[in-house]
Design an enzyme around this catalytic site. Structure first.
Site, PDB file in Angstrom:
ATOM      1  N   SER A 133       0.806  -1.222   0.000  1.00  0.00           N
ATOM      2  CA  SER A 133       0.000   0.000   0.000  1.00  0.00           C
ATOM      3  C   SER A 133       0.837   1.269   0.000  1.00  0.00           C
ATOM      4  CB  SER A 133      -0.912   0.034   1.224  1.00  0.00           C
ATOM      5  OG  SER A 133      -1.893  -0.935   1.115  1.00  0.00           O
ATOM      6  N   PRO A 159      -1.085  -2.656   8.158  1.00  0.00           N
ATOM      7  CA  PRO A 159       0.131  -2.758   8.983  1.00  0.00           C
ATOM      8  C   PRO A 159       1.037  -1.526   8.958  1.00  0.00           C
ATOM      9  CG  PRO A 159       0.419  -3.928   6.912  1.00  0.00           C
ATOM     10  CD  PRO A 159      -0.992  -3.434   6.915  1.00  0.00           C
ATOM     11  N   GLY A 160       0.710  -0.519   8.105  1.00  0.00           N
ATOM     12  CA  GLY A 160       1.470   0.726   8.220  1.00  0.00           C
ATOM     13  C   GLY A 160       2.097   1.265   6.942  1.00  0.00           C
ATOM     14  N   GLY A 161       1.625   0.806   5.793  1.00  0.00           N
ATOM     15  CA  GLY A 161       2.194   1.286   4.532  1.00  0.00           C
ATOM     16  C   GLY A 161       2.051   2.798   4.347  1.00  0.00           C
ATOM     17  N   ASP A 208      -5.996   2.139  14.399  1.00  0.00           N
ATOM     18  CA  ASP A 208      -6.405   0.819  13.872  1.00  0.00           C
ATOM     19  C   ASP A 208      -6.350  -0.175  15.026  1.00  0.00           C
ATOM     20  OD1 ASP A 208      -6.553  -1.708  12.369  1.00  0.00           O
ATOM     21  OD2 ASP A 208      -5.978  -0.527  10.618  1.00  0.00           O
ATOM     22  N   ASP A 213     -11.639   3.016  17.113  1.00  0.00           N
ATOM     23  CA  ASP A 213     -12.489   3.029  15.914  1.00  0.00           C
ATOM     24  C   ASP A 213     -12.236   4.329  15.146  1.00  0.00           C
ATOM     25  OD1 ASP A 213     -14.480   3.119  14.020  1.00  0.00           O
ATOM     26  OD2 ASP A 213     -16.109   2.575  15.396  1.00  0.00           O
ATOM     27  N   ASP A 237      -7.548   4.875   4.798  1.00  0.00           N
ATOM     28  CA  ASP A 237      -7.587   3.715   3.890  1.00  0.00           C
ATOM     29  C   ASP A 237      -8.471   2.618   4.489  1.00  0.00           C
ATOM     30  OD1 ASP A 237      -6.911   2.185   1.661  1.00  0.00           O
ATOM     31  OD2 ASP A 237      -5.002   1.490   2.485  1.00  0.00           O
ATOM     32  N   LYS A 274     -13.402   2.811  -1.858  1.00  0.00           N
ATOM     33  CA  LYS A 274     -13.568   1.507  -2.528  1.00  0.00           C
ATOM     34  C   LYS A 274     -14.921   1.527  -3.218  1.00  0.00           C
ATOM     35  CE  LYS A 274     -10.056  -0.906  -0.703  1.00  0.00           C
ATOM     36  NZ  LYS A 274      -8.924  -0.925  -1.611  1.00  0.00           N
TER      37      LYS A 274
HETATM   38  N1  SAM Z   1      -3.197   1.712   4.598  1.00  0.00           N
HETATM   39  C1  SAM Z   1      -2.786   0.456   5.212  1.00  0.00           C
HETATM   40  C2  SAM Z   1      -1.365   0.187   4.834  1.00  0.00           C
HETATM   41  O1  SAM Z   1      -0.825   0.946   4.009  1.00  0.00           O
HETATM   42  O2  SAM Z   1      -0.747  -0.740   5.354  1.00  0.00           O
HETATM   43  C3  SAM Z   1      -3.706  -0.665   4.826  1.00  0.00           C
HETATM   44  C4  SAM Z   1      -5.085  -0.488   5.375  1.00  0.00           C
HETATM   45  S1  SAM Z   1      -6.134  -1.846   5.153  1.00  0.00           S
HETATM   46  C5  SAM Z   1      -6.582  -1.714   3.513  1.00  0.00           C
HETATM   47  C6  SAM Z   1      -7.556  -1.358   6.015  1.00  0.00           C
HETATM   48  C7  SAM Z   1      -7.384  -1.246   7.497  1.00  0.00           C
HETATM   49  O3  SAM Z   1      -8.506  -0.546   7.996  1.00  0.00           O
HETATM   50  C8  SAM Z   1      -7.333  -2.570   8.229  1.00  0.00           C
HETATM   51  O4  SAM Z   1      -6.111  -2.688   8.921  1.00  0.00           O
HETATM   52  C9  SAM Z   1      -8.515  -2.506   9.194  1.00  0.00           C
HETATM   53  O5  SAM Z   1      -8.204  -3.034  10.464  1.00  0.00           O
HETATM   54  C10 SAM Z   1      -8.752  -1.017   9.292  1.00  0.00           C
HETATM   55  N2  SAM Z   1     -10.121  -0.630   9.694  1.00  0.00           N
HETATM   56  C11 SAM Z   1     -11.290  -0.994   9.113  1.00  0.00           C
HETATM   57  N3  SAM Z   1     -12.317  -0.411   9.781  1.00  0.00           N
HETATM   58  C12 SAM Z   1     -11.770   0.339  10.761  1.00  0.00           C
HETATM   59  C13 SAM Z   1     -12.297   1.171  11.763  1.00  0.00           C
HETATM   60  N4  SAM Z   1     -13.607   1.367  11.883  1.00  0.00           N
HETATM   61  N5  SAM Z   1     -11.437   1.799  12.589  1.00  0.00           N
HETATM   62  C14 SAM Z   1     -10.103   1.645  12.470  1.00  0.00           C
HETATM   63  N6  SAM Z   1      -9.552   0.848  11.543  1.00  0.00           N
HETATM   64  C15 SAM Z   1     -10.369   0.200  10.702  1.00  0.00           C
END
Ligand code: SAM
Length: 349
Positions: free
Chosen positions: A192, A226-228, A244, A264, A280, A309
């Site tokens: 990401s 995970p932190g991208g 997250d 959240d 994201d 999305k």
């Molecule tokens: N941008 C991240 C990266 O570069 O590594 C990848 C993110 S991943 C596509 C989506 C993330 O959104 C997941 O880790 C998920 O746990 C988190 N997520 C989904 N709903 C959430 C919420 N309501 N609050 C916090 N995090 C949430």
């Protein structure tokens, strides 16, 4: 050289499978700008051919803003498709087709194909052909090295069929095939990182990047694990609060530039305003758009970069709805929007 060849078609390159969106978008933008035309879009071909009625495709493109398009990665104003290029000399007819597409020499050459699996096989043909064609074009006085001059594109559908076309720097993509070639950094937590890197490259020029991505600035990353995206911000020197419930990459946490809050993302807010909000989270687009609009309207962040999305159907409608949602929320709050733009990113797979 005089600008005498007519350009009948504006080719728009897009992700395979998104030809319908790309065609609908160019039809809409054309109508808004007072043009009519016809878009031919073959499913999964990776491009759309738009023929403006009664207007040269170069003039048509010049009247529109490329950077406002969401689904087109590149656009090229072309003459007729050359269907039966002779195997022993493809250079001559393509040179002829190119001559007259610009009123001076071209500043660069791009030999390209649609971004499809079938066309990938053509890359073995394109690379040596590009060399041979460039040498012939230079000899003919058609090609110089000038980043400000129009670019010449040869867009091949097969080794026997292709278009010659032109794009204008400043109102087209500088990247070959409109695709940013970004290297995956070895220590990045996820692929990401490339999404956000591409978004920064696309939406901000060098000066904006220097001003808005630097040490001393703060960001919140919603849905960070995970932190991208956080990694990308940290690389630019920002201090990031990562929201997250998941686990963050330990090497990233060791930089000391990241605070991880398990909360959240739809509820958590910072105690002090930040410079950037990035988001994201995989959620309904309208929910994400409303959340981002609230942050900006409330002054919790000055700028935002967020991922929507889109559903499988009615993607353009959904985007328009999200745009309207953000604009009306900020208008209500008396906030001016400097720029609101959307883009289908190559690296968002
Ligand atoms: N941008 C991240 C990266 O570069 O590594 C990848 C993110 S991943 C596509 C989506 C993330 O959104 C997941 O880790 C998920 O746990 C988190 N997520 C989904 N709903 C959430 C919420 N309501 N609050 C916090 N995090 C949430």
């Amino acid at each position: 050289m005089t600008d005498t060849t007519s350009a009948t078609t504006l080719l728009l390159c897009c992700r395979a499978g998104f030809e319908g969106e790309c065609a609908a978008e160019i039809q809409t933008r054309a109508a808004e700008a007072g043009f009519a035309g016809f878009a031919k879009a073959k499913p999964d071909s990776g491009y759309v051919a738009f023929q403006p009625y009664g207007t040269d495709a170069r003039a048509f493109a010049a009247a529109l803003d490329f950077s406002a398009l969401i689904f087109a990665r590149q656009w090229i104003a072309c003459g007729e498709l050359l269907r039966e290029l002779p195997v022993d000399d493809r250079v001559t007819p393509l040179l002829e087709a190119a001559r007259g597409l610009a009123d001076g020499p071209f500043g660069a050459l791009r030999v390209e194909t649609p971004d499809t699996n079938e066309a990938k096989a053509l890359s073995a043909f394109c690379r040596p052909f590009e060399k041979a064609f460039a040498a012939a074009a230079r000899k003919a006085g058609l090609l110089l090295d000038d980043a400000r001059a129009p670019r010449l594109h040869l867009f091949f559908l097969s080794s026997a069929a292709g278009w010659a076309g032109v794009s204008q720097p400043g109102n087209s993509s500088d990247w070959p095939m409109g695709i940013p070639r970004l290297k995956m950094p070895h220590d990045a937590p996820s692929r990401s990182v490339l999404k956000l890197a591409e978004a920064f490259e696309f939406f901000m020029d060098r000066e904006e990047q220097a001003e808005w991505l630097r040490e001393g600035l703060t960001a919140v990353d919603l849905g960070a694990c995970p932190g991208g995206w956080t990694w990308q911000l940290v690389q630019h020197g920002l201090q990031v609060t990562a929201i997250d419930n998941g686990a963050m990459d330990s090497r990233l946490m060791a930089t000391g530039q990241v605070e991880h809050v398990q909360a959240d993302g739809f509820v958590w807010r910072p105690s002090r305003p930040v410079h950037w909000l990035v988001c994201d989270m995989v959620e309904q687009p309208a929910r994400v758009a409303a959340l981002v609009a609230d942050w900006l309207a409330d002054g919790d962040a000055q700028r935002a970069m967020f991922n929507l999305k889109l559903p499988m159907k009615k993607r353009l409608d959904e985007l328009e709805y999200c745009q309207h949602l953000i604009e009306s929320r900020l208008q209500e709050a008396g906030k001016k929007i400097r720029r609101l733009a959307f883009r289908q990113l190559y690296h968002d797979r």
